[in-house]
Design a protein around this motif. Structure first.
Motif, PDB file in Angstrom:
ATOM      1  N   TRP A  42       0.851  -1.152  -0.020  1.00  0.00           N
ATOM      2  CA  TRP A  42       0.019   0.145   0.060  1.00  0.00           C
ATOM      3  C   TRP A  42       0.991   1.084  -0.118  1.00  0.00           C
ATOM      4  O   TRP A  42       1.707   1.603   0.898  1.00  0.00           O
ATOM      5  CB  TRP A  42      -1.056  -0.089   1.327  1.00  0.00           C
ATOM      6  CG  TRP A  42      -1.783   0.977   1.358  1.00  0.00           C
ATOM      7  CD1 TRP A  42      -2.285   2.005   0.326  1.00  0.00           C
ATOM      8  CD2 TRP A  42      -2.795   1.319   2.408  1.00  0.00           C
ATOM      9  NE1 TRP A  42      -3.143   2.666   0.862  1.00  0.00           N
ATOM     10  CE2 TRP A  42      -3.508   2.563   2.188  1.00  0.00           C
ATOM     11  CE3 TRP A  42      -2.588   0.827   3.807  1.00  0.00           C
ATOM     12  CZ2 TRP A  42      -4.484   3.188   3.121  1.00  0.00           C
ATOM     13  CZ3 TRP A  42      -3.644   1.351   4.770  1.00  0.00           C
ATOM     14  CH2 TRP A  42      -4.317   2.640   4.560  1.00  0.00           C
ATOM     15  N   LEU A  43       0.466   2.054  -0.828  1.00  0.00           N
ATOM     16  CA  LEU A  43       1.437   3.367  -1.138  1.00  0.00           C
ATOM     17  C   LEU A  43       0.404   4.296  -1.316  1.00  0.00           C
ATOM     18  O   LEU A  43      -0.738   4.308  -1.773  1.00  0.00           O
ATOM     19  CB  LEU A  43       2.144   3.412  -2.511  1.00  0.00           C
ATOM     20  CG  LEU A  43       3.033   4.635  -2.800  1.00  0.00           C
ATOM     21  CD1 LEU A  43       4.175   4.743  -1.762  1.00  0.00           C
ATOM     22  CD2 LEU A  43       3.676   4.341  -4.298  1.00  0.00           C
TER      23      LEU A  43
ATOM     24  N   LYS B 277      -2.454   3.496  -3.786  1.00  0.00           N
ATOM     25  CA  LYS B 277      -2.316   2.510  -4.869  1.00  0.00           C
ATOM     26  C   LYS B 277      -2.267   1.129  -3.854  1.00  0.00           C
ATOM     27  O   LYS B 277      -1.202   1.111  -2.943  1.00  0.00           O
ATOM     28  CB  LYS B 277      -0.922   2.620  -5.310  1.00  0.00           C
ATOM     29  CG  LYS B 277      -0.895   4.007  -6.367  1.00  0.00           C
ATOM     30  CD  LYS B 277      -1.600   3.703  -7.746  1.00  0.00           C
ATOM     31  CE  LYS B 277      -0.838   2.936  -8.714  1.00  0.00           C
ATOM     32  NZ  LYS B 277      -1.349   3.273  -9.971  1.00  0.00           N
ATOM     33  N   VAL B 278      -2.970  -0.068  -4.156  1.00  0.00           N
ATOM     34  CA  VAL B 278      -2.789  -1.236  -3.353  1.00  0.00           C
ATOM     35  C   VAL B 278      -2.561  -2.327  -4.297  1.00  0.00           C
ATOM     36  O   VAL B 278      -3.152  -2.577  -5.403  1.00  0.00           O
ATOM     37  CB  VAL B 278      -4.178  -1.587  -2.635  1.00  0.00           C
ATOM     38  CG1 VAL B 278      -4.114  -2.597  -1.649  1.00  0.00           C
ATOM     39  CG2 VAL B 278      -4.463  -0.138  -1.619  1.00  0.00           C
TER      40      VAL B 278
END
Lengths: 456, 69
Positions: free
Chosen positions: A241-242, A302-303
Motif C-alpha cells: 500500500w502506497l 495504490k494497493v
C-alpha cells in the motif's frame, strides 16, 4: 534488493516530480521515449480535437534526470456561445469569425475568406442550443523539467512550460523541494508554480456586461497571473500500500472571463429586440470576478493485489471563493492478464456546485435595466458558461496494454464522459420564448488514446 | 478542511515508522504501482477536465495553461 530499494526511492522521488506535472524518468543510461495520440470528440458536432504528444526523459549517472515534452493540439467544431435556446430563430455574428474575416480581407487571403465567408454570422433554429460554429484553434505546448538529488535526502525539481494558441499565451516556471525520511518510506515535498498568461481575443477584449454586437472593447489584450503552492506527502503504508496526500492552494488574478461567451437578456421570458439592430436580439458579454482562490485536497492510494494487479483509488475535494465546491472520485483496476498483457477498467465520478454568479440568462428589470437604447447591467458579475454551473459527470473507460519485447509498450484507451444537469431551474413565464427550453447543455464526449513507449 | 488536513498528516506521521524493509518492496517497485503510472494519460485527462469543469489540479501543477474557449 539494493536495486529495488533504489527503485522505490526513485518512485517516491517521482511522486514528487508528479507535483510538477513533469517527469517520470525511470531508468539509467538511455532515453525513454513516450508518445501518445489523443482523439477527442464531443457529441452534436461540438469540439473535436486531435492531440499528439512526445515525451523524452533521461536519467543520468548522478541520479539527476531531465524531461522534455512537446504537445500539439488541433481543435475544431462548435462551442456554446452562452445564449439560451429559444422558441424563435436567433442570428449571431461571431466576433471571432468576423475578426478573422476582417484580417483575411486585409491580407487578401482568399483561402481564409472562403473558409469563414459563410460563417461570419450564423442562425440557430428554434429550440436548438446556440453554438458558435467558428471555433478553431491550435495549441502548442513545450515543457521542460530537471530533477537533481541534493545531500541529506533532499531532491530538487525545476521546470517550466510555454503554451501558445491563436488568442492565448501562457508561460510558467515551477520548483519543488522534497525530502525522504524513514528509509525513504516517507517523502515530504513543497512546490511552487508561477504562471503568467496573456489573452488576446479575436476582435479585442469585449467590454464586460455590454451589448454583444455593439463592439465595445477594452483594448486588444489582457493578462492573468496564477500562483500555486502545493504540499505533498507520500507514504509507504505497508508492503502492498502506497499513499499520497496533496494540499494545494491557488491564487489567480487578472482576466478570468471567456471573451466569447454571452448571456441572453429577456423580458418576462421573451427575447428583447436589440435596440441598435432590429435583426437581432439583446445579449450581454459575460463578466467574472478578477480574483479566484482555490484550495484542493488530493488523496491517492495504490494497493497491490496478488502478484501483479493494482487498485488505484483517488479522491479530490476542491473549493474556491466563487462558491464552486467539487468532489472527484477516481477508480482504476490494473488487471495483469499475462506478463505482456493488461487491462485497466476505469470509472470517475465528478460533482460540482455552481459559481455564485452563474446564471443561464438575465432578466430585464431585476438584473439588467433596459431603457430605450440604453442597456445597463445591474449585476456585477454573470456568466452562463456551463463549466460554472452545477452538474455531475461520469467517465467510464477501458485501457489495454501490450508489452512489445522487454522495453516497449503499446496501449489503447477508450473513455466515455457524460454530464448531468444539477442546476435548479430559473423561473420563466409560461408561453414565453424561453418556456420549456433547456437551461443547461449537458456535455457528452468520448476519446481514444493511443500510446507507445520505448527505450532508445 | 484544515482539521481534516491535520488529521491526515498526523496519521501519515504515525505510520511514518514504516516497517517495510527494502527487500519487501518488490511489489511497490512495479511500474503499475507508480502513483502516476502513465503521465501522458494524466496530462490528457487534466487538460480535458480543465476545459470542461470548474475544478483543476490536486495531483500536481498543470503547466502550460489553456484558453479553452
Amino acid at each position: 534488493m539494493q536495486l529495488k530499494n533504489k527503485q522505490i526511492g526513485k518512485r517516491l522521488t517521482l511522486a514528487t516530480s508528479a507535483l510538477l506535472g513533469s517527469l517520470q524518468a525511470q531508468a539509467a543510461d538511455y532515453w525513454e521515449v513516450s508518445s501518445a495520440l489523443l482523439m477527442y470528440s464531443e457529441a452534436d458536432d461540438r469540439v473535436q480535437a486531435v492531440e499528439p504528444v512526445l515525451n523524452l526523459s533521461r536519467q543520468f549517472d548522478d541520479e539527476s534526470s531531465i524531461n522534455v515534452r512537446v504537445i500539439y493540439d488541433a481543435l475544431t467544431g462548435s462551442s456554446p456561445n452562452g445564449a439560451m435556446p429559444a422558441s424563435v430563430a436567433q442570428t449571431f455574428t461571431s466576433a471571432s469569425a468576423a475578426a478573422r474575416i476582417e484580417q483575411a480581407e486585409e491580407d487578401d487571403d482568399e483561402e481564409e475568406l472562403e473558409k469563414y465567408g459563410d460563417r461570419g454570422s450564423y442562425t440557430i433554429a428554434p429550440g436548438d442550443l446556440p453554438l458558435d460554429p467558428s471555433f478553431e484553434d491550435n495549441r502548442t505546448v513545450l515543457s521542460l523539467g530537471w530533477t537533481r538529488p541534493l545531500s541529506n535526502g533532499y531532491t530538487m525539481n525545476l521546470g517550466g512550460a510555454y503554451s501558445s494558441e491563436g488568442d492565448f499565451t501562457s508561460f510558467s516556471v515551477n520548483g519543488a523541494l522534497a525530502r525522504d525520511f524513514n528509509n525513504k518510506a516517507t517523502t515530504v515535498s513543497l512546490g511552487l508554480n508561477l504562471e503568467a498568461d496573456s489573452i488576446n481575443p479575436n476582435g479585442g477584449v469585449p467590454t464586460a456586461l455590454t451589448m454583444y454586437g455593439a463592439g465595445n472593447t477594452d483594448g486588444s489584450d489582457d493578462t492573468k497571473q496564477v500562483v500555486d503552492l502545493m504540499l505533498g506527502v507520500t507514504q509507504v503504508m505497508n508492503r502492498r500500500w502506497l499513499m499520497q496526500f496533496n494540499l494545494g492552494l491557488s491564487q489567480s488574478s487578472g482576466y478570468q472571463n471567456d471573451p466569447y461567451k454571452i448571456l441572453t437578456v429577456v423580458n418576462d421570458g421573451n427575447l428583447i429586440v436589440n435596440p441598435d439592430d432590429p435583426e437581432s436580439y439583446l445579449y450581454l458579454f459575460e463578466n467574472r470576478p478578477e480574483d479566484r482562490q482555490k484550495m484542493s485536497f488530493f488523496w491517492q492510494n495504490k494497493v497491490a493485489i496478488g502478484a501483479d494487479d493494482v487498485i488505484d483509488v483517488g479522491y479530490r475535494y476542491m473549493t474556491d471563493d466563487w462558491s464552486v465546491n467539487s468532489h472527484t472520485l477516481d477508480l482504476t483496476y490494473h488487471w495483469q492478464i499475462s506478463e505482456g498483457l493488461y487491462l485497466e477498467p476505469h470509472y470517475r465520478y465528478y460533482r460540482q456546485s455552481a459559481a455564485d454568479f452563474y446564471t443561464p440568462f438575465l432578466n430585464a428589470g431585476s438584473e439588467v435595466e433596459v431603457v430605450g437604447s440604453s442597456v445597463t447591467a445591474l449585476v456585477d458579475e454573470a456568466s452562463s458558461d456551463p463549466r460554472l454551473g452545477a452538474f455531475s459527470a461520469d467517465t467510464m473507460g477501458l485501457k489495454v496494454g501490450l508489452a512489445l519485447g522487454s522495453s516497449s509498450e503499446l496501449s489503447l484507451r477508450y473513455e466515455v464522459y457524460q454530464q448531468h444537469d444539477d442546476n435548479s431551474l430559473k423561473a420563466v413565464a409560461a408561453g414565453s420564448h424561453l418556456d420549456g427550453m433547456s437551461q443547461f447543455a449537458e456535455l457528452s464526449a468520448s476519446w481514444v488514446q493511443l500510446g507507445y513507449t520505448f527505450r532508445w | 478542511m484544515l482539521k481534516t488536513t491535520l488529521v491526515v498528516l498526523a496519521v501519515v506521521g504515525l505510520c511514518g515508522c514504516s516497517t517495510v524493509k527494502p527487500w519487501e518492496r518488490d511489489l511497490l517497485a512495479k511500474p503499475q504501482m507508480a502513483l502516476d503510472s502513465d503521465p501522458l494519460q494524466t496530462a490528457f485527462e487534466d487538460h480535458i477536465y480543465f476545459s470542461k469543469e470548474a475544478s483543476s489540479g490536486g495531483r500536481g501543477f498543470g503547466g502550460g495553461g489553456c484558453g479553452c474557449n
